[in-house]
Design a protein around this motif. Structure first.
Motif, PDB file in Angstrom:
ATOM      1  N   ILE A  12       0.938  -1.141  -0.019  1.00  0.00           N
ATOM      2  CA  ILE A  12      -0.003  -0.019   0.159  1.00  0.00           C
ATOM      3  C   ILE A  12       1.019   1.033   0.087  1.00  0.00           C
ATOM      4  O   ILE A  12       1.896   1.201   0.959  1.00  0.00           O
ATOM      5  CB  ILE A  12      -0.881   0.005   1.248  1.00  0.00           C
ATOM      6  CG1 ILE A  12      -1.791  -1.048   1.127  1.00  0.00           C
ATOM      7  CG2 ILE A  12      -1.657   1.262   1.289  1.00  0.00           C
ATOM      8  CD1 ILE A  12      -2.524  -1.491   2.689  1.00  0.00           C
ATOM      9  N   CYS A  13       0.620   1.966  -0.894  1.00  0.00           N
ATOM     10  CA  CYS A  13       1.628   3.199  -1.272  1.00  0.00           C
ATOM     11  C   CYS A  13       0.757   4.520  -1.342  1.00  0.00           C
ATOM     12  O   CYS A  13      -0.158   4.496  -1.685  1.00  0.00           O
ATOM     13  CB  CYS A  13       2.483   2.895  -2.414  1.00  0.00           C
ATOM     14  SG  CYS A  13       3.365   1.633  -2.429  1.00  0.00           S
ATOM     15  N   GLN A  14       1.724   5.590  -0.771  1.00  0.00           N
ATOM     16  CA  GLN A  14       1.006   6.802  -0.867  1.00  0.00           C
ATOM     17  C   GLN A  14       1.063   7.487  -2.301  1.00  0.00           C
ATOM     18  O   GLN A  14       2.182   7.262  -3.172  1.00  0.00           O
ATOM     19  CB  GLN A  14       1.852   7.811   0.083  1.00  0.00           C
ATOM     20  CG  GLN A  14       1.787   7.599   1.246  1.00  0.00           C
ATOM     21  CD  GLN A  14       0.434   7.634   1.916  1.00  0.00           C
ATOM     22  OE1 GLN A  14      -0.312   8.611   1.635  1.00  0.00           O
ATOM     23  NE2 GLN A  14      -0.124   6.833   2.899  1.00  0.00           N
ATOM     24  N   ARG A  36       0.005  -5.783 -16.339  1.00  0.00           N
ATOM     25  CA  ARG A  36      -0.803  -5.318 -15.322  1.00  0.00           C
ATOM     26  C   ARG A  36      -1.940  -6.027 -15.485  1.00  0.00           C
ATOM     27  O   ARG A  36      -2.632  -6.188 -16.592  1.00  0.00           O
ATOM     28  CB  ARG A  36      -0.957  -3.853 -15.569  1.00  0.00           C
ATOM     29  CG  ARG A  36      -1.615  -3.053 -14.555  1.00  0.00           C
ATOM     30  CD  ARG A  36      -1.561  -1.391 -14.828  1.00  0.00           C
ATOM     31  NE  ARG A  36      -2.255  -1.151 -16.067  1.00  0.00           N
ATOM     32  CZ  ARG A  36      -2.535   0.055 -16.400  1.00  0.00           C
ATOM     33  NH1 ARG A  36      -1.700   1.146 -15.740  1.00  0.00           N
ATOM     34  NH2 ARG A  36      -3.098   0.574 -17.555  1.00  0.00           N
ATOM     35  N   GLN A  37      -2.918  -6.177 -14.282  1.00  0.00           N
ATOM     36  CA  GLN A  37      -4.260  -6.722 -14.333  1.00  0.00           C
ATOM     37  C   GLN A  37      -4.973  -5.721 -13.395  1.00  0.00           C
ATOM     38  O   GLN A  37      -4.646  -5.903 -12.105  1.00  0.00           O
ATOM     39  CB  GLN A  37      -4.038  -7.941 -13.908  1.00  0.00           C
ATOM     40  CG  GLN A  37      -5.258  -8.572 -14.033  1.00  0.00           C
ATOM     41  CD  GLN A  37      -5.312 -10.170 -13.538  1.00  0.00           C
ATOM     42  OE1 GLN A  37      -4.494 -10.753 -12.770  1.00  0.00           O
ATOM     43  NE2 GLN A  37      -6.144 -11.119 -14.094  1.00  0.00           N
ATOM     44  N   GLN A  38      -5.719  -4.946 -14.115  1.00  0.00           N
ATOM     45  CA  GLN A  38      -6.657  -3.955 -13.297  1.00  0.00           C
ATOM     46  C   GLN A  38      -7.895  -4.989 -12.524  1.00  0.00           C
ATOM     47  O   GLN A  38      -8.171  -5.944 -13.180  1.00  0.00           O
ATOM     48  CB  GLN A  38      -7.254  -2.948 -14.117  1.00  0.00           C
ATOM     49  CG  GLN A  38      -5.799  -2.112 -14.440  1.00  0.00           C
ATOM     50  CD  GLN A  38      -6.196  -0.814 -15.387  1.00  0.00           C
ATOM     51  OE1 GLN A  38      -6.675  -1.001 -16.263  1.00  0.00           O
ATOM     52  NE2 GLN A  38      -5.807   0.322 -14.776  1.00  0.00           N
ATOM     53  N   SER A  88      -3.458   1.400  -9.224  1.00  0.00           N
ATOM     54  CA  SER A  88      -3.734   0.317  -8.128  1.00  0.00           C
ATOM     55  C   SER A  88      -3.991  -0.843  -9.122  1.00  0.00           C
ATOM     56  O   SER A  88      -5.154  -0.874  -9.969  1.00  0.00           O
ATOM     57  CB  SER A  88      -4.886   0.580  -7.343  1.00  0.00           C
ATOM     58  OG  SER A  88      -4.660   1.520  -6.309  1.00  0.00           O
ATOM     59  N   SER A  89      -3.219  -1.932  -8.943  1.00  0.00           N
ATOM     60  CA  SER A  89      -3.482  -3.117  -9.858  1.00  0.00           C
ATOM     61  C   SER A  89      -2.792  -4.308  -9.239  1.00  0.00           C
ATOM     62  O   SER A  89      -2.034  -3.954  -8.390  1.00  0.00           O
ATOM     63  CB  SER A  89      -3.032  -2.832 -11.482  1.00  0.00           C
ATOM     64  OG  SER A  89      -3.937  -2.065 -12.049  1.00  0.00           O
ATOM     65  N   ILE A  90      -2.695  -5.308 -10.072  1.00  0.00           N
ATOM     66  CA  ILE A  90      -1.661  -6.352  -9.605  1.00  0.00           C
ATOM     67  C   ILE A  90      -0.897  -6.323 -10.990  1.00  0.00           C
ATOM     68  O   ILE A  90      -1.301  -6.356 -12.176  1.00  0.00           O
ATOM     69  CB  ILE A  90      -2.572  -7.950  -9.905  1.00  0.00           C
ATOM     70  CG1 ILE A  90      -3.553  -7.845  -8.778  1.00  0.00           C
ATOM     71  CG2 ILE A  90      -1.451  -8.931  -9.837  1.00  0.00           C
ATOM     72  CD1 ILE A  90      -4.384  -9.273  -8.777  1.00  0.00           C
ATOM     73  N   TYR A  91       0.533  -6.336 -10.643  1.00  0.00           N
ATOM     74  CA  TYR A  91       1.665  -6.493 -11.789  1.00  0.00           C
ATOM     75  C   TYR A  91       2.328  -7.620 -11.421  1.00  0.00           C
ATOM     76  O   TYR A  91       2.478  -8.270 -10.508  1.00  0.00           O
ATOM     77  CB  TYR A  91       2.543  -5.256 -11.246  1.00  0.00           C
ATOM     78  CG  TYR A  91       1.862  -4.124 -11.403  1.00  0.00           C
ATOM     79  CD1 TYR A  91       1.383  -3.238 -10.477  1.00  0.00           C
ATOM     80  CD2 TYR A  91       2.232  -3.142 -12.813  1.00  0.00           C
ATOM     81  CE1 TYR A  91       0.746  -2.207 -10.575  1.00  0.00           C
ATOM     82  CE2 TYR A  91       1.551  -2.037 -12.768  1.00  0.00           C
ATOM     83  CZ  TYR A  91       0.656  -1.320 -11.625  1.00  0.00           C
ATOM     84  OH  TYR A  91       0.274  -0.433 -11.990  1.00  0.00           O
ATOM     85  N   THR A 109       2.207  -8.762  -7.721  1.00  0.00           N
ATOM     86  CA  THR A 109       2.408  -7.917  -6.614  1.00  0.00           C
ATOM     87  C   THR A 109       0.914  -7.104  -6.514  1.00  0.00           C
ATOM     88  O   THR A 109       0.712  -6.386  -7.832  1.00  0.00           O
ATOM     89  CB  THR A 109       3.472  -6.897  -6.862  1.00  0.00           C
ATOM     90  OG1 THR A 109       4.592  -7.711  -6.883  1.00  0.00           O
ATOM     91  CG2 THR A 109       3.396  -5.739  -5.976  1.00  0.00           C
ATOM     92  N   ARG A 110       0.190  -7.137  -5.743  1.00  0.00           N
ATOM     93  CA  ARG A 110      -1.049  -6.364  -5.623  1.00  0.00           C
ATOM     94  C   ARG A 110      -0.585  -5.057  -4.938  1.00  0.00           C
ATOM     95  O   ARG A 110      -0.311  -4.945  -3.886  1.00  0.00           O
ATOM     96  CB  ARG A 110      -1.999  -7.184  -4.693  1.00  0.00           C
ATOM     97  CG  ARG A 110      -3.154  -6.237  -4.606  1.00  0.00           C
ATOM     98  CD  ARG A 110      -4.340  -7.340  -3.584  1.00  0.00           C
ATOM     99  NE  ARG A 110      -4.773  -8.434  -4.292  1.00  0.00           N
ATOM    100  CZ  ARG A 110      -5.732  -8.466  -5.006  1.00  0.00           C
ATOM    101  NH1 ARG A 110      -6.376  -7.643  -5.371  1.00  0.00           N
ATOM    102  NH2 ARG A 110      -5.891  -9.872  -5.612  1.00  0.00           N
TER     103      ARG A 110
END
Lengths: 114, 114
Positions: A12-14, A36-38, A88-91, A109-110
């Motif tokens: 979780i990032c700013q 990338r998988q949204q 915001s996605s899965i990479y 990576t979520r």
């Protein structure tokens, strides 16, 4: 087959910050792929990373936003720069087997940007 | 433009029942067709891969078919289990000078209920 270790598994990032995702493969591979998988969507190819040359980016993705490193035949990183909530996605990183064999994927990576 | 269309988008079945997922594609030049299973929060895992000359291929309770003339594939799941709940992604590979180019379907989200 190939075993791919990807980290972090989630973060979780700013907004405005950057995150670097690492991908380690247990064998030498020529090409590594970043996807990338949204949420609720299928996979979209971001770029192809060849060792010793610049990554090739797909339409809609640019190096300034998603810089990639490929220092050797078993490792690659993808950085998501200047993040916004839309990132915001899965990479996922991926490698191909020999011709006509399946692709192998890391566990993903979520990323959540707040 | 290469495209892969999957149907249905989502499916709910009772444990023990069979189901069939569909995949239609327009990809050229065709190299192979793959079915992947993606559990929530995980990377895709290969189920089957079929080349032009293969009509059917099984992997346990999963059986994939390919009709290269009509450009259709199906994935049949027999005697479904709760652990089959996942997204199933059809991926078609085209071969070019750079290697395999993958086109991803949107996936079918399967839920198996007790």
């Amino acid at each position: 087959s190939a075993v791919i270790s990807q980290k972090p598994s989630r973060d979780i990032c700013q907004r405005g910050t950057s995150l670097t995702i690492q991908c380690q493969v247990d064998s030498q591979v020529t090409m590594m792929f970043w996807y990338r998988q949204q949420p609720g969507q299928s996979l979209t190819l971001i770029a192809t990373a060849n060792q010793g040359s610049e990554a090739t980016y797909e339409s809609g993705f640019v190096i300034d936003k998603f810089p990639i490193s490929r220092p050797n035949l078993t490792f690659s990183t993808l950085t998501v720069s200047n993040m916004s909530p839309e990132d915001s996605s899965i990479y996922l990183c991926s490698v191909e087997g020999r011709v006509n064999t399946e692709a192998f994927f890391g566990q993903g990576t979520r990323l959540t940007v707040v | 433009k290469n495209q892969v269309e999957q149907s249905p988008q989502s499916l709910i079945i009772l444990e023990g029942k069979n189901c069939t997922l569909q995949c239609n594609y327009t990809v050229s030049p065709f190299s192979n067709l793959r079915w992947y299973k993606q559990d929530t929060g995980r990377g895709p895992v290969s189920l089957t891969i079929m080349t032009f000359s293969e009509n059917t291929k099984s992997n346990g309770r999963y059986t994939a078919t390919l009709d290269a003339d009509t450009k259709q594939s199906s994935l049949h799941i027999t005697a479904s289990q709760l652990s089959d709940s996942a997204s199933y992604i059809c991926v078609v590979s085209a071969r070019n000078n750079a290697g395999n180019m993958l086109t991803f379907g949107g996936g079918t989200r399967l839920m198996v209920k007790p």
